[in-house]
Design a protein around this motif. Structure first.
Motif, mmCIF file in Angstrom:
data_model
loop_
_atom_site.group_PDB
_atom_site.id
_atom_site.type_symbol
_atom_site.label_atom_id
_atom_site.label_comp_id
_atom_site.label_asym_id
_atom_site.label_seq_id
_atom_site.Cartn_x
_atom_site.Cartn_y
_atom_site.Cartn_z
ATOM 1 N N THR A 131 -23.958 -64.497 -62.359
ATOM 2 C CA THR A 131 -24.319 -63.187 -62.898
ATOM 3 C C THR A 131 -24.664 -63.322 -64.374
ATOM 4 N N LYS A 132 -25.601 -62.490 -64.800
ATOM 5 C CA LYS A 132 -25.945 -62.442 -66.220
ATOM 6 C C LYS A 132 -25.444 -61.162 -66.869
ATOM 7 N N SER A 133 -24.733 -60.371 -66.073
ATOM 8 C CA SER A 133 -24.218 -59.101 -66.594
ATOM 9 C C SER A 133 -23.091 -59.346 -67.587
ATOM 10 N N SER A 134 -23.046 -58.505 -68.593
ATOM 11 C CA SER A 134 -21.926 -58.562 -69.548
ATOM 12 C C SER A 134 -20.943 -57.426 -69.295
ATOM 13 N N MET B 183 -19.351 -57.262 -62.285
ATOM 14 C CA MET B 183 -19.312 -58.695 -61.946
ATOM 15 C C MET B 183 -18.728 -58.906 -60.553
ATOM 16 N N PRO B 184 -19.203 -59.944 -59.842
ATOM 17 C CA PRO B 184 -18.748 -60.213 -58.463
ATOM 18 C C PRO B 184 -17.407 -60.961 -58.418
ATOM 19 N N PHE B 185 -16.394 -60.325 -58.989
ATOM 20 C CA PHE B 185 -15.063 -60.930 -58.947
ATOM 21 C C PHE B 185 -14.598 -61.070 -57.497
ATOM 22 N N LEU B 186 -13.802 -62.079 -57.243
ATOM 23 C CA LEU B 186 -13.288 -62.297 -55.894
ATOM 24 C C LEU B 186 -12.478 -61.096 -55.418
ATOM 25 N N VAL B 187 -11.840 -60.410 -56.351
ATOM 26 C CA VAL B 187 -11.008 -59.263 -55.987
ATOM 27 C C VAL B 187 -11.856 -58.119 -55.414
ATOM 28 N N THR C 171 -18.390 -66.181 -67.509
ATOM 29 C CA THR C 171 -19.017 -66.028 -66.186
ATOM 30 C C THR C 171 -19.463 -67.380 -65.629
ATOM 31 N N HIS C 172 -19.941 -68.239 -66.519
ATOM 32 C CA HIS C 172 -20.359 -69.574 -66.069
ATOM 33 C C HIS C 172 -19.153 -70.366 -65.554
ATOM 34 N N GLN C 173 -18.063 -70.356 -66.316
ATOM 35 C CA GLN C 173 -16.877 -71.124 -65.914
ATOM 36 C C GLN C 173 -16.222 -70.542 -64.660
ATOM 37 N N ALA C 174 -16.230 -69.225 -64.538
ATOM 38 C CA ALA C 174 -15.589 -68.584 -63.385
ATOM 39 C C ALA C 174 -16.327 -68.899 -62.093
ATOM 40 N N PHE D 103 -1.714 -71.930 -62.065
ATOM 41 C CA PHE D 103 -1.936 -71.081 -63.240
ATOM 42 C C PHE D 103 -3.322 -70.438 -63.252
ATOM 43 N N ILE D 104 -4.054 -70.551 -62.149
ATOM 44 C CA ILE D 104 -5.394 -69.954 -62.065
ATOM 45 C C ILE D 104 -5.321 -68.596 -61.363
ATOM 46 N N PRO D 105 -5.857 -67.534 -61.983
ATOM 47 C CA PRO D 105 -5.944 -66.235 -61.301
ATOM 48 C C PRO D 105 -7.186 -66.225 -60.404
ATOM 49 N N PHE D 106 -7.032 -66.507 -59.134
ATOM 50 C CA PHE D 106 -8.176 -66.642 -58.235
ATOM 51 C C PHE D 106 -8.974 -65.341 -58.136
ATOM 52 N N GLU D 107 -8.296 -64.183 -58.285
ATOM 53 C CA GLU D 107 -9.006 -62.899 -58.202
ATOM 54 C C GLU D 107 -10.102 -62.779 -59.255
ATOM 55 N N ALA D 108 -9.933 -63.499 -60.374
ATOM 56 C CA ALA D 108 -10.881 -63.377 -61.482
ATOM 57 C C ALA D 108 -12.031 -64.373 -61.394
ATOM 58 N N LEU D 109 -12.069 -65.188 -60.336
ATOM 59 C CA LEU D 109 -13.209 -66.079 -60.135
ATOM 60 C C LEU D 109 -14.413 -65.265 -59.673
ATOM 61 N N LEU D 110 -15.604 -65.799 -59.905
ATOM 62 C CA LEU D 110 -16.846 -65.113 -59.521
ATOM 63 C C LEU D 110 -17.466 -65.817 -58.323
ATOM 64 N N SER D 111 -17.846 -65.040 -57.311
ATOM 65 C CA SER D 111 -18.383 -65.609 -56.075
ATOM 66 C C SER D 111 -19.890 -65.860 -56.143
#
Length: 866
Positions: A597-600, A605-609, A555-558, A586-594
């Protein structure tokens, strides 16, 4: 008797005429060589036309071939490289066609092929250069001609060194050194190539100690000085390098054979001055280099483009002069001259591999141009600098894909044009031969199967170049002309979208964000930290356990990557078009976080998708041309399954069954999923779905995909001519391949784009068989209802995330974000079935109510008589 005498006279006259023709050709050759002027060349060209129409005997043809080679040699020395190449090629073709080798001992290698290979190298036609050198080296080996084998080794090692393939250069040079004991000049050149490549590979100790081969020492001081010069430059001792260079110039000045060699030396001298900070002296040397190539050149003005010719030394000189300009606009003018010469060179190249090398060399120049415009834009409110920068970025992207699309569109507009039909046939043959050459194993001496393939490939390339010259004369408006901003703004407004395109350079990633109302230009510093962050994020998807073992780390890296790529500018748009570049492919942009979040729990999670429909493309131009095709949904599915093997794909059977419920489909299952069956039926279906094994390939073997009986390689896809509205590659790593700067990954997805597919769904890593089957089932269910692949791709991911029957660990983005969609943004069609049913039910209810009302209140009341 009279008839016999008449026939004899005719034969004798014919023989006499033939002898006279042969003598006339040799006389014309001698006369031309005695003068060698432009006027003499014009006269010779007129004679060539006359001679060619009358050629009959082998003697005639040999004399004519000799004439052509002498003409080509003159053209080469006067820098008319393309004309020289065409003339050498014509001589070589006649030599083969007339089978001159069966009658005469004419040394075609010495007189023609060696020069032809050198000219291919000079004009950056590296594929033809490599094939030609390898061909004549094998021919020299069969004739036991050691000298020509050594010359071949020199030229091939020099070619590999130019291409940065230093290990190959060293390997070829070592083999040549072993043969060159009796040829000291060539041996010195081979030793020099070896040591220069070793220095480049930071093997200075080995380079200064020797090659390790037991060959007699050669007492030649010049060679030692040249090695010392290279070592000094490699080690940054530029003062010593300049002294050694000046010493070497005394030798070089006495051995120069062409203006080109002098121009190259002046460029080398300018590089040293530039490194020493002596800019005025660097400029002087560069102008001297241009004067050598252009006798009428004046240093106070830019050369006119019509005076330039396809010569890569021009590019070196112009790039160096651009770097020395204090005025950005003047620097850009020099860079544009380099691009102009580069286009002259690439227009003569027919092989995709050689063009990729040329395009990669343009990237540094593109980055320098964009950087200059970025600095100008910072101090201006006018977006013109941003538009110009975006144009430079666009010019360097997917050039070959755009060129191929242009060729196919031209053929579609003129389907009966014999030139265009022949071009497509030759392009297909070219890729078939290239594919065979890739798959041809190294063979023992005497069984070199690659040699005839190289000869055939060169013949096809020669025919293609001539044909494309004729096509260019007939159709002058083909090709990419620039970004149509009005069409782009209209598209983005209609789609409620933003377009984000990147240029991945050596120092910065440049980002352009376009909407219907704005155009933003940003620079992201590409330091070691940023590169490491991008690579680290990509490696999170190496296997399923990486993310699940450290969810907080993900989550931190995303979120960090979301900020690094500056995507906050697109928050207000629901639809996003992303044109990645370099490692960003090679980056899946949909899986980035906007947001942080501390949720597991992955589904929270606030995925871009969650907020955006994301589609990808290779360039702005290709995005604008990726329009939806309104054709019936007929699907061809390929499911080898590989039952009973350790490569079995058991879940693909369920995948096929679920697809069959949603789409009209024909399946090639199990042993019927052959390569030949797919190639036979592919053009007949609007959707192609391949559920099988695939590989991104490596530096030797290209990307490929498996069928039940054979492997389909990337080059073979280039030979297809299909136009499906959608290709779904339900296999591993179908979007991964050798990364070519600007052109992107040499992946299977790119191969299908090249073949004619406009919209493609493919994978970025090795994916789970079970999760893929589920994702595909969800995708087709939404696709059959919406007729929108972009919408269905997003919905399949959202439904997968929200499925309560799937465990949290299986909701990791590793399982659902592998598939990315390249193509157009398609507005989903609403499924009208439910509305129709509701409408019918509503009408029935209304009719029923009216009937009841009529029974109770609809009778006429009887009037009571008064």
């Amino acid at each position: 008797m009279k008839h016999a005498i008449l026939i004899l006279c005719i034969i004798l006259c014919g023989k006499l005429f033939s002898q006279n023709l042969e003598e006339r050709i040799y006389t014309a050759t001698e006369k031309f060589n005695a003068t060698r002027t432009t006027e003499a060349l014009t006269t010779l060209d007129s004679e060539i036309k006359e001679f060619e129409e009358a050629l009959k005997s082998k003697d005639d043809y040999l004399a004519f071939i000799n004439l052509l080679i002498n003409k080509a040699y003159y053209l080469e020395k006067t820098h008319h490289y393309q004309s020289a190449i065409s003339t050498y090629e014509k001589a070589w073709e006649l030599y083969k066609k007339e089978k001159i080798a069966t009658v005469f001992k004419y040394d075609i290698i010495e007189h023609c092929l060696i020069n032809l290979g050198v000219l291919y190298h000079k004009t950056n036609n590296y594929t033809n250069a490599e094939n030609t050198i390898k061909y004549y080296t094998a021919l020299a080996q069969s004739q036991n001609n050691i000298k020509q084998q050594v010359v071949g080794a020199v030229n091939l090692a020099n070619l590999y060194q130019k291409l940065g393939k230093h290990n190959l250069a060293i390997e070829i040079a070592h083999k040549g050194i072993q043969l060159s004991i009796k040829h000291p000049v060539e041996q010195r050149r081979l030793r020099q190539i070896t040591k220069t490549s070793q220095l480049t590979l930071n093997e200075s100790r080995i380079a200064m100690c020797g090659t390790g081969l037991h060959t007699p020492p050669i007492p030649f001081r010049f060679e030692d000085q040249q090695i010392a010069y290279n070592a000094a430059m490699q080690n940054g001792d530029y003062d010593k390098g300049l002294k050694l260079f000046r010493s070497l110039m005394q030798y070089w000045n006495n051995t120069l054979t062409s203006a080109r060699e002098l121009a190259k030396l002046k460029h080398e001298e300018a590089k040293i001055y530039l490194l020493l900070g002596r800019n005025d002296e660097a400029k002087k040397a560069l102008h001297q280099g241009l004067s050598a190539l252009l006798p009428n050149y004046h240093k106070n003005s830019l050369p006119e483009t019509h005076t330039l010719f396809p010569e890569n030394t021009f590019i070196d000189l112009f790039d160096a002069l651009a770097a020395l300009q204090e005025n950005p606009e003047e620097a850009l003018e020099y860079y544009d001259l380099s691009f102009y010469v580069s286009n002259l060179l690439s227009s003569q190249i027919t092989s995709q591999e050689a063009k990729l090398v040329e395009l990669a060399s343009n990237r540094r120049r593109s980055e320098n141009s964009i950087a200059l415009l970025y600095q100008l834009q910072i101090h201006s409110e006018n977006s013109i600098y941003t538009q110009r920068a975006l144009q430079y970025a666009e010019n360097s992207k997917a050039f070959l894909l755009k060129e191929n699309l242009s060729k196919k569109n031209l053929l579609a507009r003129h389907p009966k044009d014999s030139l265009l039909i022949k071009e497509q046939q030759l392009l297909k043959t070219q890729e078939q031969l290239t594919s065979k050459l890739i798959k041809t194993p190294y063979s023992k001496p005497g069984t070199d199967y690659a040699t005839p393939l190289r000869d055939s490939l060169n013949s096809v390339n020669i025919a293609l170049r001539r044909l494309q010259k004729s096509i260019k004369t007939r159709y002058t408006t083909q090709g990419f002309t620039g970004i149509d901003y009005n069409s782009l703004k209209e598209n983005l407004q209609q789609k409620e979208a933003a377009l984000v395109t990147y240029f991945y350079g050596n120092k910065h990633i440049y980002q352009f964000v376009l909407t219907d109302k704005s155009l933003d230009f940003k620079a992201i510093e590409l330091d070691k930290k940023t590169i490491s962050a991008i690579q680290s994020f990509i490696h999170l998807f190496d296997n399923a356990s990486v993310i699940n073992n450290d969810v907080s780390g993900y989550t931190h890296q995303a979120f960090t990557m979301y900020n690094t790529l500056q995507l906050e500018a697109i928050q207000l748009k629901k639809n996003i078009v992303i044109i990645p570049d370099g490692l960003l492919n090679f980056i899946p942009f949909e899986a980035l976080l906007s947001s942080e979040t501390k949720s597991s729990n992955f589904n929270k999670m606030p995925f871009l998708v969650r907020d955006h429909t994301i589609v990808y493309n290779s360039s702005v131009d290709l995005y604008l041309k990726s329009k939806k095709q309104n054709t019936a949904n007929r699907l061809l599915g390929v499911f080898p399954v590989f039952e009973g093997t350790d490569q079995a794909l058991e879940f693909t059977v369920n995948e096929a069954k679920r697809i069959e419920q949603e789409v009209d489909a024909k399946f090639l299952m199990y042993n019927s999923a052959t390569k030949s069956s797919f190639l036979e039926h592919a053009s007949q279906y609007s959707i192609l779905h391949l559920s099988t094994h695939a590989s991104s390939g490596n530096f030797i073997v290209p990307a490929h995909i498996e069928f039940s009986d054979e492997t389909l390689y990337l080059n073979e896809l280039y030979t297809l001519n299909i136009s499906p509205k959608l290709v779904v590659l339900s296999a591993c790593e179908t979007g991964i391949g050798k990364l070519q700067k600007g052109e992107g990954p040499m992946s299977l997805a790119r191969g299908f784009s090249y073949a004619g597919a406009k919209n493609i769904l493919f994978s970025l890593w090795q994916i789970s068989d079970a999760s893929t089957a589920r994702i595909m089932a969800l995708f087709y269910k939404d696709y059959s209802n919406s007729e929108s692949a972009s919408y269905a791709n997003r919905q399949s991911k959202l439904k997968y995330l929200d499925d309560t029957g799937i465990s949290n660990s299986k909701k990791s983005p590793y399982y659902w974000s592998a598939f990315v969609y390249y193509g157009s943004l398609e507005t989903p069609h609403k499924n009208n079935t439910s509305y129709i049913l509701i409408g019918i039910i509503s009408i029935l209810i209304i009719v029923l109510l009216l009937s009841i009302f009529k029974r109770q209140y609809g009778k006429r009341s009887q009037r009571v008589p008064s």
